[in-house]
Scaffold this motif. Structure first.
Motif, PDB file in Angstrom:
ATOM      1  N   ARG A   1       5.380   5.755  -1.864  1.00  0.00           N
ATOM      2  CA  ARG A   1       5.795   7.357  -2.101  1.00  0.00           C
ATOM      3  C   ARG A   1       6.234   7.206  -3.726  1.00  0.00           C
ATOM      4  NH1 ARG A   1       9.391   9.603   2.839  1.00  0.00           N
ATOM      5  NH2 ARG A   1       7.433  10.614   3.886  1.00  0.00           N
ATOM      6  N   ALA A   2       6.992   6.023  -4.068  1.00  0.00           N
ATOM      7  CA  ALA A   2       7.369   6.010  -5.508  1.00  0.00           C
ATOM      8  C   ALA A   2       6.086   6.131  -6.253  1.00  0.00           C
ATOM      9  CB  ALA A   2       8.215   4.812  -5.639  1.00  0.00           C
ATOM     10  N   ALA A   3       5.159   5.222  -5.835  1.00  0.00           N
ATOM     11  CA  ALA A   3       3.911   5.006  -6.756  1.00  0.00           C
ATOM     12  C   ALA A   3       3.194   6.508  -6.986  1.00  0.00           C
ATOM     13  CB  ALA A   3       2.952   4.180  -6.244  1.00  0.00           C
ATOM     14  N   ILE A   4       3.146   7.187  -5.660  1.00  0.00           N
ATOM     15  CA  ILE A   4       2.467   8.531  -5.652  1.00  0.00           C
ATOM     16  C   ILE A   4       3.451   9.645  -6.545  1.00  0.00           C
ATOM     17  CG2 ILE A   4       1.764  10.298  -4.342  1.00  0.00           C
ATOM     18  CD1 ILE A   4       1.146   8.190  -2.106  1.00  0.00           C
ATOM     19  N   SER A   5       4.571   9.470  -6.415  1.00  0.00           N
ATOM     20  CA  SER A   5       5.294  10.520  -7.067  1.00  0.00           C
ATOM     21  C   SER A   5       5.342  10.136  -8.728  1.00  0.00           C
ATOM     22  CB  SER A   5       6.863  10.595  -6.580  1.00  0.00           C
ATOM     23  OG  SER A   5       7.547   9.458  -7.341  1.00  0.00           O
ATOM     24  N   LEU A   6       5.129   8.883  -9.088  1.00  0.00           N
ATOM     25  CA  LEU A   6       4.939   8.521 -10.448  1.00  0.00           C
ATOM     26  C   LEU A   6       3.578   8.955 -10.914  1.00  0.00           C
ATOM     27  CD1 LEU A   6       6.731   5.178 -10.555  1.00  0.00           C
ATOM     28  CD2 LEU A   6       7.506   7.022 -11.430  1.00  0.00           C
TER      29      LEU A   6
ATOM     30  N   PRO B   1      -0.819  -5.761  -3.744  1.00  0.00           N
ATOM     31  CA  PRO B   1      -0.095  -6.958  -4.118  1.00  0.00           C
ATOM     32  C   PRO B   1       0.854  -7.514  -3.133  1.00  0.00           C
ATOM     33  CG  PRO B   1      -0.543  -5.674  -5.763  1.00  0.00           C
ATOM     34  CD  PRO B   1      -0.943  -4.688  -4.560  1.00  0.00           C
ATOM     35  N   ASN B   2       1.907  -6.567  -2.620  1.00  0.00           N
ATOM     36  CA  ASN B   2       2.621  -6.938  -1.921  1.00  0.00           C
ATOM     37  C   ASN B   2       2.572  -7.749  -0.369  1.00  0.00           C
ATOM     38  OD1 ASN B   2       5.223  -6.533  -3.553  1.00  0.00           O
ATOM     39  ND2 ASN B   2       4.518  -4.643  -3.597  1.00  0.00           N
TER      40      ASN B   2
ATOM     41  N   ALA C   1      -2.183   3.901  -5.730  1.00  0.00           N
ATOM     42  CA  ALA C   1      -1.023   3.393  -5.509  1.00  0.00           C
ATOM     43  C   ALA C   1      -1.144   2.163  -4.286  1.00  0.00           C
ATOM     44  CB  ALA C   1      -0.122   4.618  -4.731  1.00  0.00           C
TER      45      ALA C   1
ATOM     46  N   PHE D   1      14.529   6.746  -5.370  1.00  0.00           N
ATOM     47  CA  PHE D   1      14.808   6.444  -4.334  1.00  0.00           C
ATOM     48  C   PHE D   1      16.038   5.798  -3.933  1.00  0.00           C
ATOM     49  CE2 PHE D   1      10.417   7.179  -4.789  1.00  0.00           C
ATOM     50  CZ  PHE D   1       9.966   7.890  -3.668  1.00  0.00           C
TER      51      PHE D   1
ATOM     52  N   PRO E   1      -3.258   8.278  -4.333  1.00  0.00           N
ATOM     53  CA  PRO E   1      -2.733   7.325  -3.210  1.00  0.00           C
ATOM     54  C   PRO E   1      -3.656   5.801  -3.091  1.00  0.00           C
ATOM     55  CG  PRO E   1      -2.871   9.701  -2.433  1.00  0.00           C
ATOM     56  CD  PRO E   1      -3.348   9.672  -3.892  1.00  0.00           C
TER      57      PRO E   1
ATOM     58  N   ARG F   1      -2.558  -0.912  -6.327  1.00  0.00           N
ATOM     59  CA  ARG F   1      -1.841  -1.701  -7.118  1.00  0.00           C
ATOM     60  C   ARG F   1      -0.422  -2.003  -6.786  1.00  0.00           C
ATOM     61  NH1 ARG F   1      -2.158   0.649 -13.034  1.00  0.00           N
ATOM     62  NH2 ARG F   1      -0.533  -0.968 -13.231  1.00  0.00           N
ATOM     63  N   ILE F   2      -0.151  -1.216  -5.849  1.00  0.00           N
ATOM     64  CA  ILE F   2       1.475  -1.478  -5.372  1.00  0.00           C
ATOM     65  C   ILE F   2       1.519  -1.997  -3.937  1.00  0.00           C
ATOM     66  CG2 ILE F   2       3.699  -0.283  -4.882  1.00  0.00           C
ATOM     67  CD1 ILE F   2       2.676  -0.405  -7.907  1.00  0.00           C
TER      68      ILE F   2
ATOM     69  N   HIS G   1       6.540  -6.982  -7.406  1.00  0.00           N
ATOM     70  CA  HIS G   1       5.413  -7.908  -7.897  1.00  0.00           C
ATOM     71  C   HIS G   1       5.508  -7.565  -9.417  1.00  0.00           C
ATOM     72  CE1 HIS G   1       3.429  -4.093  -7.043  1.00  0.00           C
ATOM     73  NE2 HIS G   1       2.465  -4.709  -7.531  1.00  0.00           N
TER      74      HIS G   1
ATOM     75  N   PRO H   1       8.740  -1.638   1.881  1.00  0.00           N
ATOM     76  CA  PRO H   1       9.281  -0.167   2.382  1.00  0.00           C
ATOM     77  C   PRO H   1       8.316   0.793   2.015  1.00  0.00           C
ATOM     78  CG  PRO H   1      10.723  -1.582   0.973  1.00  0.00           C
ATOM     79  CD  PRO H   1       9.575  -2.354   1.189  1.00  0.00           C
TER      80      PRO H   1
ATOM     81  N   PHE I   1       9.036  -1.703  -7.978  1.00  0.00           N
ATOM     82  CA  PHE I   1       7.803  -2.712  -7.414  1.00  0.00           C
ATOM     83  C   PHE I   1       8.017  -4.132  -7.434  1.00  0.00           C
ATOM     84  CE2 PHE I   1       5.645   1.207  -8.732  1.00  0.00           C
ATOM     85  CZ  PHE I   1       5.958   1.899  -7.681  1.00  0.00           C
TER      86      PHE I   1
ATOM     87  N   PHE J   1       5.761  15.163  -0.254  1.00  0.00           N
ATOM     88  CA  PHE J   1       5.634  14.205   0.909  1.00  0.00           C
ATOM     89  C   PHE J   1       5.676  14.774   2.289  1.00  0.00           C
ATOM     90  CE2 PHE J   1       7.120  11.624  -2.446  1.00  0.00           C
ATOM     91  CZ  PHE J   1       5.762  10.971  -2.928  1.00  0.00           C
TER      92      PHE J   1
ATOM     93  N   SER K   1       8.907   3.445   1.124  1.00  0.00           N
ATOM     94  CA  SER K   1       8.973   4.257  -0.268  1.00  0.00           C
ATOM     95  C   SER K   1       8.312   3.578  -1.466  1.00  0.00           C
ATOM     96  CB  SER K   1      10.647   4.138  -0.599  1.00  0.00           C
ATOM     97  OG  SER K   1      11.012   2.833  -0.718  1.00  0.00           O
ATOM     98  N   TYR K   2       7.770   2.280  -1.447  1.00  0.00           N
ATOM     99  CA  TYR K   2       6.858   1.909  -2.537  1.00  0.00           C
ATOM    100  C   TYR K   2       5.599   2.783  -2.699  1.00  0.00           C
ATOM    101  CZ  TYR K   2       9.312  -2.581  -2.683  1.00  0.00           C
ATOM    102  OH  TYR K   2      10.553  -3.599  -2.718  1.00  0.00           O
TER     103      TYR K   2
END
Lengths: 422, 367
Positions: free
Chosen positions: A321-326, A340-341, A333, B89, A330, A336-337, B97, A316, B95, B60, A318-319
């Motif tokens: 986006r979530a990492a950036i919002s955290l 790996p996926n 994000a 969200f 970029p 590391r996010i 993993h 998704p 995440f 965003f 959103s992964y």
């Protein structure tokens, strides 16, 4: 439902145990299911399992000497090949007898061809013997046979026959690893540097395949990322460009690389035109390892892109986006996010490309020259040119073992269940 | 509408406009102020621009025009990862993993927080959402509600200036959704964090918010606390969108201070609160909550008493829902409380129904 095995066995209304009834009820659907896979199963048996078993057998099979020269093999049992003595009269008598029978069955050239792999000269030796042996009808057979060819008086000849008289041999595998068993003393020794080619070829194959896998990953990853992140309408069109090579003949694609990369080719001409290289400094980019790597990277690229794309498609947005919002930059994000996926896709793509690469044949044969051929080209040579199927098979088996080994290694480290092919 | 240039505003949208294609506005003109510690909900149908608003706040999406202020500074040119805004969200975006602990540690790690401090904060955050023992699990091993809690904890663990939630409960079943509503509300009150919440579920908005901004067609139709929104909708859209609503369309024939007289159907005149009408002769839509209608009132006790024909009755336990034909509208709903002496009705009966002029709101007639 829980039940103890002895008492309280659940039964249906007519008193038949529930499990029996269930099996009976499912029998038909199981049969139908089996019939549906049967054609494929049959095809795989005939087209895959049988040839592989046959190849395994061929690579150790050495029954031809024992079959065509049964009496000689029997009489040679008592002869010590390393005692520096010729075999006795009985052995020569059996050999004459065997060759006579083989001549009648028109098989005496086969034994010559087989032993010729071990030591050149045997083909002519047995052809000659076949012609002349009919005239020998009384002892002493020893002198008579030696009369047809002096080589029958050479201990070496008998050492070669003796060494190949068992039904199974490790000789092909020794040869495939650049070793040989000396006929004069029976010891296993490495071949001299100038004659050893297979180990070098195996290493080159593995090395270039690794390089090709890495290059397809480096080139394919950004492409897959873009494909997975543009609107479907656009990605559907772009996917066609990825698949386009599949619809073009492999031969055409490979030869077009020749047109591009050769010394008088498009790329060299262009580089001269813009002044990067001089007329004398035309780059040798084809008929060597470079050519193989370039052409194969291009040809195998879709096998990397497609699994990567299908995995990235499921990640998704959103992964990120979530990492950036955290609070992650970029790049952080992504690394590391997101990255790996994509693991299952990288794994699947890499193993697919690598396995295809180490068995690749046409492209290295056309553009590889002498420094860019693969081990499979050697297999092809033995299967269709030298007709040494035993050696070809043994190399094939080694290749198979390497692939299986890497597969198991992959499973141990990454886990085959994490692989995603599409 | 929010009052601009309010010095107390913590989050402020000032004349914000947004277009994606340069041809039409997604956000027409947005002015919205939220105070520190407020729970403000953007409510609206899909495509109304509420999520775009949230994405602009998170960074965003960029505003085509106008300014977004957070804690006194314009954040228009601040990249999203530097805004210090927590976000939850719809699909949680945990995440997969990483373990729950690692998920929570992530925002702290990228902020280069000391290791022991990270451990402490992660533990506290997990205990806050009652998931203390689940730290070493992967998100996939948790139930939907637990994943939701982890997502909330992750958005709070780095003590952001503001937490944005984009339909965070959309994927949960009804019962769990209601439970999570209370839990999020409780966390908000305990931590006094500013929350901007986006949903299309009006009951969720009414339950949780300090104030609700009802979005439609790229503008805020009304910004008000839940009770005001429900009881005093300012226009027909809000009245229709929030709660159940009877509408009677007619023409204004007289205005007397706050009360106007509206001609509805054939020669029927009703008295209603003049909220949003243009003047005598204009079309209007009277909005009336079903629970404010009384069946069989005493003569003269209500300014509006009309006869109604019972068409349908639905028994709902605590009340009986009755569909009636009133003034030519056959979709007039009356909620009759299931009390000891409630009116016994049968389909086909003709009864009298009445209501106060103040409960009937004369609003703009939608095109």
């Amino acid at each position: 439902m829980e039940q103890s095995p002895d008492k309280n066995i659940l039964v249906t209304a007519d008193g038949i145990p529930l499990k029996t009834s269930l099996a009976r009820a499912q029998r038909r659907s199981k049969f139908v299911a089996f019939m549906m896979v049967f054609p494929l199963l049959f095809f795989i048996m005939i087209g895959f399992i049988v040839p592989i078993v046959d190849m395994l057998f061929l690579s150790i099979d050495n029954s031809i000497v024992n079959r065509i020269l049964p009496n000689t093999v029997e009489s040679l049992k008592n002869w010590d090949p390393y005692a520096n003595e010729l075999p006795d009269e009985a052995v020569y008598a059996s050999m004459v007898d065997d060759i006579k029978k083989a001549k009648k069955a028109r098989e005496h050239t086969k034994i010559g061809t087989r032993l010729n792999y071990e030591s050149s000269g045997f083909a002519s030796l047995f052809r000659k013997a076949g012609r002349k042996v009919q005239k020998i009808d009384k002892p002493p057979y020893k002198e008579a046979l030696i009369k047809t060819d002096k080589r029958w008086a050479d201990i070496y000849t008998w050492q070669v026959i003796k060494q190949n008289s068992s039904d199974l041999t490790d000789g092909y595998y020794l040869a495939a690893f650049d070793f040989t068993r000396k006929f004069t003393n029976g010891k296993v020794e490495p071949l001299p540097e100038k004659d050893s080619i297979y180990i070098k070829l195996f290493f080159r194959t593995l090395l270039l395949s690794t390089l090709i896998t890495f290059l397809t990953f480096v080139i394919g990853f950004p492409v897959s990322y873009m494909l997975a992140n543009v609107p479907t309408r656009i990605s559907n069109i772009l996917i066609i460009f990825v698949l386009l090579p599949f619809w073009t003949s492999l031969l055409v694609r490979t030869t077009s690389w020749i047109a591009l990369l050769q010394q008088e080719g498009v790329i060299n001409d262009f580089l001269i035109l813009i002044g990067i290289i001089s007329e004398d400094g035309r780059l040798a980019m084809i008929h060597n390892a470079t050519g193989t790597v370039i052409a194969m990277t291009h040809i195998l690229l879709p096998f990397m892109i497609l699994p990567l794309f299908s995995v990235m498609k499921t990640i998704p947005k959103s992964y990120l986006r979530a990492a950036i919002s955290l609070g992650a930059h970029p790049w952080v994000a992504f690394w590391r996010i997101y990255f790996p996926n994509t693991g299952p896709g990288i794994g699947a793509g890499s193993i697919l490309v690598f396995i295809l690469a180490i068995g690749y044949y046409i492209t290295p044969a056309l553009v590889g020259g002498s420094s860019g051929t693969f081990i499979s080209n050697r297999i092809a040579y033995h299967i269709s040119n030298s007709l040494n199927w035993g050696l070809g098979s043994s190399i094939g088996v080694i290749l198979l073992v390497i692939v299986l080994f890497l597969f198991i290694l992959y499973d141990r480290i990454i886990g085959i269940k994490n692989m995603k092919l599409g | 509408m929010g009052n601009t240039n309010n010095s107390e505003a913590y989050v402020s949208f000032q004349n914000v406009q947004k277009t994606y294609d340069g041809e039409s506005f997604v956000i027409k003109n947005l002015n919205l102020d939220a105070e520190r510690g407020e729970f403000i909900t953007m409510l609206g149908p899909s495509g109304s621009g509420k999520t775009t608003c949230l994405l602009m706040l998170a960074g965003f999406e960029t505003a085509t025009y106008g300014e977004i202020i957070l804690d006194g500074t314009s954040i228009n040119n601040v990249p999203p990862h530097k805004r210090n805004i927590g976000m939850v969200f719809q699909n949680y975006a945990l995440f997969p993993h990483l373990t729950v602990n690692e998920n929570l540690a992530f925002p702290l790690q990228v902020r280069k927080v000391e290791k022991y401090e990270i451990e402490k904060k992660v533990r506290n955050a997990l205990e806050m959402v009652q998931l203390g023992e689940y730290g070493s699990r992967r998100p996939m091993q948790l139930s939907g509600g637990q994943q939701q809690r982890v997502a909330v904890a992750r958005a709070l663990v780095f003590e952001p200036k503001i937490v944005l939630m984009d339909e965070p409960l959309g994927a949960l079943d009804k019962q769990l959704r209601e439970q999570m509503q209370y839990e999020i509300k409780e966390l908000h009150e305990k931590l006094e964090v500013t929350v901007v919440y986006v949903t299309h579920d009006q009951s969720e908005a009414l339950t949780m918010s300090n104030r609700i901004a009802v979005f439609d067609d790229g503008i805020i139709q009304q910004l008000a606390p839940p009770n005001v929104l429900y009881e005093s909708p300012e226009n027909a859209f809000v009245a229709q969108f929030i709660g159940e609503n009877n509408t009677l369309s007619g023409k204004v024939i007289a205005i007397n201070k706050e009360i106007c007289t509206v001609e509805v159907g054939e020669n029927e005149t009703l008295r209603a609160l003049a909220v949003n009408i243009e003047g005598i002769g204009s079309d209007t839509m009277i909005s009336l909550r079903p629970e404010r209608v009384v069946v069989n009132p005493e003569n003269g006790s209500y300014p509006n008493i009309v006869s109604a024909e019972v068409i349908e009755l639905i028994y709902l336990g605590d009340h009986i829902r009755s569909r009636m034909k009133v003034c030519g509208h056959d979709d007039f709903i009356v909620k009759i409380p299931n009390s000891a002496h409630h009116a016994q009705l049968k389909p086909g009966n003709t009864v009298k129904v009445g209501w106060l002029a103040e409960d009937a709101r004369a609003l703009d007639a939608p095109a």
